[in-house]
Design a protein around this motif. Structure first.
Motif, PDB file in Angstrom:
ATOM      1  N   LEU A 133       0.820  -1.216   0.000  1.00  0.00           N
ATOM      2  CA  LEU A 133       0.000   0.000   0.000  1.00  0.00           C
ATOM      3  C   LEU A 133       0.850   1.261   0.000  1.00  0.00           C
ATOM      4  CD1 LEU A 133      -2.777   1.405   0.235  1.00  0.00           C
ATOM      5  CD2 LEU A 133      -2.571   1.176   2.730  1.00  0.00           C
ATOM      6  N   GLN A 170      -2.438  -1.101   5.871  1.00  0.00           N
ATOM      7  CA  GLN A 170      -2.055  -2.483   5.600  1.00  0.00           C
ATOM      8  C   GLN A 170      -1.446  -3.041   6.865  1.00  0.00           C
ATOM      9  OE1 GLN A 170       0.463  -2.983   2.164  1.00  0.00           O
ATOM     10  NE2 GLN A 170       0.208  -5.198   2.169  1.00  0.00           N
ATOM     11  N   LEU A 221      -5.783  -5.531   4.353  1.00  0.00           N
ATOM     12  CA  LEU A 221      -6.145  -4.119   4.435  1.00  0.00           C
ATOM     13  C   LEU A 221      -7.266  -3.975   5.455  1.00  0.00           C
ATOM     14  CD1 LEU A 221      -6.149  -2.975   0.688  1.00  0.00           C
ATOM     15  CD2 LEU A 221      -4.333  -2.747   2.406  1.00  0.00           C
TER      16      LEU A 221
END
Length: 309
Positions: free
Chosen positions: A16, A65, A70
């Motif tokens: 991420l 993350q 997530l």
DNA sequence: CCCCAGGCACCTC
DNA sequence: GAGGTGCATGGG
């Protein structure tokens, strides 16, 4: 307030932080307010926010993350939005397998493996890249925040109020002096005129219906949009994964490492570097090279790169 | 004071 | 179409 988790087991590698901080998008920001390029927190467990107009109403999403997934909080169900915006259905291994290899590309992929191309909403992407001309990354970010807070629809989330990115109509109603007051400089009339064009029905979205090079030409009708900005919108919003934005950094990269691809003008250099980086997914390769080289400093190799395949 | 930042519009030729 | 210039703003 909704909460959820998005498992990453079946999506392949994903990072991420490098995805949203690699200079592809100016539409995400960090909750803690740390400087966007602060190396000291790079790799940390930072949080990000974005607003979106998908699928219908403006929404806020906070995501991080953590432990291979997530974790998000949002005003809506964020899972399908995150899958789309972060291109979590891209087959990264498959893309890499179809990419020509050389020592530079290999290093870039290994260093930031898991970084994905973003899929930003088209109008915000268009405006933010118009703002990016001759401007520092942190200030491009600040401009987008200012546009959001000045013209966007407020959304309350938790204890705070956030602002959706302004719609074409909202931005078309801005005046040029107002936009200059937000430090947009000479980009102010570009932003206003492009917002008016879109509000009046000229759709950047319909570039999708064209072949890559025609789509690039089509987007340059918007004021403040040349070949480079058009390529950014094609790559980071409109799913043209072959687009390679030829900015100052990539031009330097080409001159140093792929001098044979430097053909003197945009369209021919573009064609040559796309062919060299893999015609279908050159934009992915470009994004890895760009991010790697901007962080590599003295670690970067010198001189032309020989293909190993 | 200078220079530069993920370029572009506009004007020549 | 190729080649030069001006352009706002803030930070080094």
């Amino acid at each position: 307030m909704e909460r959820g988790t998005l498992e990453l087991e079946n999506t392949g590698p994903f990072d991420l932080q490098s995805t949203v901080e690699s200079g592809q998008s100016y539409l995400w920001w960090r909750v803690d307010g740390n400087d966007y390029q602060d190396e000291t927190v790079y790799g940390g467990e930072s949080w990000y926010l974005t607003t979106t107009r998908e699928p219908e109403a403006p929404a806020v999403i906070r995501v991080r993350q953590h432990n291979g997934k997530l974790e998000w909080e949002s005003t809506v169900d964020a899972t399908p939005i995150l899958k789309k915006r972060l291109r979590l259905t891209d087959d990264l291994d498959g893309i890499r397998a179809k990419t020509p290899t050389d020592p530079l590309i290999e290093t870039a992929f290994e260093q930031y493996w898991g970084m994905r191309i973003v899929r930003d909403p088209t109008f915000p992407s268009l405006i933010s890249f118009i703002c990016s001309a001759q401007m520092h990354v942190t200030r491009i970010h600040e401009m987008q925040q200012a546009l959001r807070e000045t013209y966007g629809t407020p959304i309350s989330f938790g204890d705070s109020t956030y602002y959706a990115y302004p719609t074409p109509a909202q931005l078309a109603d801005a005046t040029e002096p107002e936009l200059r007051d937000l430090s947009l400089g000479y980009r102010a009339p570009y932003v206003k005129r492009t917002a008016e064009m879109v509000a009046d029905g000229t759709s950047p979205e319909t570039a999708r219906d064209r072949s890559y090079e025609e789509a690039r030409d089509y987007l340059t009708q918007f004021v403040g949009v040349g070949d480079k900005v058009a390529d950014c919108v094609l790559l980071f919003a409109l799913d043209f994964l072959e687009a390679v934005p030829l900015d100052t950094w990539i031009r330097k990269t080409i001159a140093e490492y792929y001098p044979g691809c430097d053909r003197g003008n945009y369209s021919e250099t573009s064609a040559a570097i796309r062919d060299r980086l893999g015609p279908t997914f050159a934009g992915y390769t470009q994004t890895y090279l760009f991010h790697y080289l901007r962080h590599a400093g003295e670690e970067a190799p010198k001189g032309p790169i020989q293909s190993t395949k």
